[in-house]
Scaffold this active site. Structure first.
Site, PDB file in Angstrom:
ATOM      1  N   GLU A 243       2.082  44.258 -33.847  1.00 16.30           N
ATOM      2  CA  GLU A 243       2.574  43.216 -33.012  1.00 16.30           C
ATOM      3  C   GLU A 243       1.755  41.893 -32.763  1.00 16.30           C
ATOM      4  O   GLU A 243       0.622  42.388 -32.476  1.00 16.30           O
ATOM      5  CB  GLU A 243       3.153  43.737 -31.523  1.00 16.30           C
ATOM      6  CG  GLU A 243       3.505  42.819 -30.505  1.00 16.30           C
ATOM      7  CD  GLU A 243       3.824  43.390 -29.366  1.00 16.30           C
ATOM      8  OE1 GLU A 243       3.435  44.627 -28.938  1.00 16.30           O
ATOM      9  OE2 GLU A 243       4.387  42.546 -28.364  1.00 16.30           O
TER      10      GLU A 243
ATOM     11  N   ARG B 183      -0.804  34.300 -19.244  1.00 12.81           N
ATOM     12  CA  ARG B 183       0.296  33.347 -18.690  1.00 12.81           C
ATOM     13  C   ARG B 183       1.250  33.822 -17.654  1.00 12.81           C
ATOM     14  O   ARG B 183       0.718  34.841 -16.961  1.00 12.81           O
ATOM     15  CB  ARG B 183       0.996  33.275 -20.118  1.00 12.81           C
ATOM     16  CG  ARG B 183       0.141  32.537 -21.248  1.00 12.81           C
ATOM     17  CD  ARG B 183       0.897  32.133 -22.396  1.00 12.81           C
ATOM     18  NE  ARG B 183       1.845  31.389 -22.259  1.00 12.81           N
ATOM     19  CZ  ARG B 183       2.889  30.986 -22.939  1.00 12.81           C
ATOM     20  NH1 ARG B 183       2.865  31.706 -24.293  1.00 12.81           N
ATOM     21  NH2 ARG B 183       3.714  30.025 -22.870  1.00 12.81           N
TER      22      ARG B 183
ATOM     23  N   HIS C 168       0.995  38.135 -30.876  1.00 12.71           N
ATOM     24  CA  HIS C 168       1.325  36.984 -29.894  1.00 12.71           C
ATOM     25  C   HIS C 168       0.317  35.910 -30.406  1.00 12.71           C
ATOM     26  O   HIS C 168      -1.025  36.245 -30.217  1.00 12.71           O
ATOM     27  CB  HIS C 168       1.341  37.600 -28.718  1.00 12.71           C
ATOM     28  CG  HIS C 168       2.360  38.375 -28.386  1.00 12.71           C
ATOM     29  ND1 HIS C 168       3.825  38.042 -28.425  1.00 12.71           N
ATOM     30  CD2 HIS C 168       2.640  39.579 -28.318  1.00 12.71           C
ATOM     31  CE1 HIS C 168       4.564  39.014 -28.032  1.00 12.71           C
ATOM     32  NE2 HIS C 168       3.882  40.067 -27.914  1.00 12.71           N
TER      33      HIS C 168
ATOM     34  N   PRO D 241      12.744  34.343 -31.882  1.00 14.01           N
ATOM     35  CA  PRO D 241      13.117  33.048 -31.206  1.00 14.01           C
ATOM     36  C   PRO D 241      12.337  32.026 -31.079  1.00 14.01           C
ATOM     37  O   PRO D 241      11.073  32.253 -30.434  1.00 14.01           O
ATOM     38  CB  PRO D 241      13.811  33.426 -30.025  1.00 14.01           C
ATOM     39  CG  PRO D 241      13.377  34.746 -29.697  1.00 14.01           C
ATOM     40  CD  PRO D 241      13.016  35.239 -30.900  1.00 14.01           C
ATOM     41  N   ASN D 242      12.406  30.832 -31.341  1.00 17.46           N
ATOM     42  CA  ASN D 242      11.511  29.482 -31.233  1.00 17.46           C
ATOM     43  C   ASN D 242      10.495  29.448 -32.075  1.00 17.46           C
ATOM     44  O   ASN D 242       9.733  28.442 -32.150  1.00 17.46           O
ATOM     45  CB  ASN D 242      11.397  29.434 -29.767  1.00 17.46           C
ATOM     46  CG  ASN D 242      12.702  29.315 -29.094  1.00 17.46           C
ATOM     47  OD1 ASN D 242      13.367  28.342 -29.376  1.00 17.46           O
ATOM     48  ND2 ASN D 242      12.943  30.081 -27.933  1.00 17.46           N
TER      49      ASN D 242
HETATM   50  O1  CA2 Z   1       2.599  33.871 -28.017  1.00 22.53           O
HETATM   51  C1  CA2 Z   1       3.249  34.272 -28.478  1.00 22.53           C
HETATM   52  O2  CA2 Z   1       3.310  34.158 -29.848  1.00 22.53           O
HETATM   53  C2  CA2 Z   1       4.775  34.424 -28.082  1.00 22.53           C
HETATM   54  O3  CA2 Z   1       5.408  35.551 -28.400  1.00 22.53           O
HETATM   55  C3  CA2 Z   1       5.527  33.103 -28.300  1.00 22.53           C
HETATM   56  C4  CA2 Z   1       7.046  33.223 -27.648  1.00 22.53           C
HETATM   57  C5  CA2 Z   1       6.744  33.401 -26.143  1.00 22.53           C
HETATM   58  O4  CA2 Z   1       7.947  33.548 -25.526  1.00 22.53           O
HETATM   59  C6  CA2 Z   1       5.895  34.726 -25.861  1.00 22.53           C
HETATM   60  O5  CA2 Z   1       5.813  35.052 -24.491  1.00 22.53           O
HETATM   61  C7  CA2 Z   1       4.609  34.501 -26.635  1.00 22.53           C
HETATM   62  C8  CA2 Z   1       7.433  31.541 -27.781  1.00 22.53           C
HETATM   63  C9  CA2 Z   1       7.274  31.052 -29.067  1.00 22.53           C
HETATM   64  C10 CA2 Z   1       7.832  29.512 -28.871  1.00 22.53           C
HETATM   65  O6  CA2 Z   1       7.196  28.807 -29.808  1.00 22.53           O
HETATM   66  C11 CA2 Z   1       7.355  27.472 -29.760  1.00 22.53           C
HETATM   67  C12 CA2 Z   1       6.574  26.790 -30.687  1.00 22.53           C
HETATM   68  C13 CA2 Z   1       6.591  25.343 -30.480  1.00 22.53           C
HETATM   69  C14 CA2 Z   1       7.205  24.785 -29.525  1.00 22.53           C
HETATM   70  C15 CA2 Z   1       8.091  25.567 -28.640  1.00 22.53           C
HETATM   71  C16 CA2 Z   1       8.034  26.767 -28.812  1.00 22.53           C
END
Ligand code: CA2
Length: 155
Positions: free
Chosen positions: A110, A119, A112, A22-23
């Protein structure tokens, strides 16, 4: 020609499934201080280029829906040699994604983009980590390239 290796033109190159949760479709549009400026399309191109250098192809899939990610993991059982996954926020909540990954018996990396350990506390635990063969955190979008390099060595 009856026999074929992945790259001799006689058979499709073996495939790695790249899953983003997601996102991550918003990459490059906001929060560049956390996630950098590359878009999801850039990330997928980087993964495809890295894989191609080793004779592999990449199938890319992004979803904001947990069940769709579970379904994609199940499909990989018969169509992919390994999975690279950034489960996004589902990392911290989803037993379903963890169970799907452990059920398919494929190598899992995996990724990130950010260093989740630097964080908020709620990001420190990932349900997926216990079923991943390797975990890459905090390397930015280069983490996807590193994941493919790792798999190319391992497979
Ligand atoms: O660091 C990562 O790759 C995460 O998986 C990214 C997730 C976050 O919830 C995890 O804790 C860590 C969120 C991705 C959101 O990506 C966005 C990118 C641009 C603008 C808004 C959100």
């Amino acid at each position: 020609m009856t026999s074929a290796t992945p790259n001799d033109g006689g058979a499709p190159a073996a495939k790695i499934l790249l899953l983003n949760g997601p996102n991550l479709n918003l990459l490059g549009t906001r929060e560049p201080e956390i996630y950098g400026s590359a878009t999801l399309a850039d990330v997928e191109q980087l993964a495809a280029d890295t894989a191609a250098g080793h004779g592999w192809t990449v199938e890319c899939f992004q979803s904001n829906h947990e069940g769709e990610l579970v379904d994609a993991i199940h499909r990989a059982r018969t169509s992919a040699a390994a999975i690279v996954i950034n489960p996004g926020a589902y990392s911290h909540t989803s037993v379903a994604i963890r169970d799907a990954l452990s059920g398919v018996m494929l190598p899992v990396v995996e990724v990130h983009i950010s260093n989740i350990h630097k964080r908020e506390e709620f990001r420190h635990h990932s349900y997926v980590s216990a079923v991943a063969d390797a975990i890459i955190v905090g390397a930015g979008t280069t983490g996807y390239k590193l994941a493919l390099e790792y798999l190319a060595e391992r497979l």
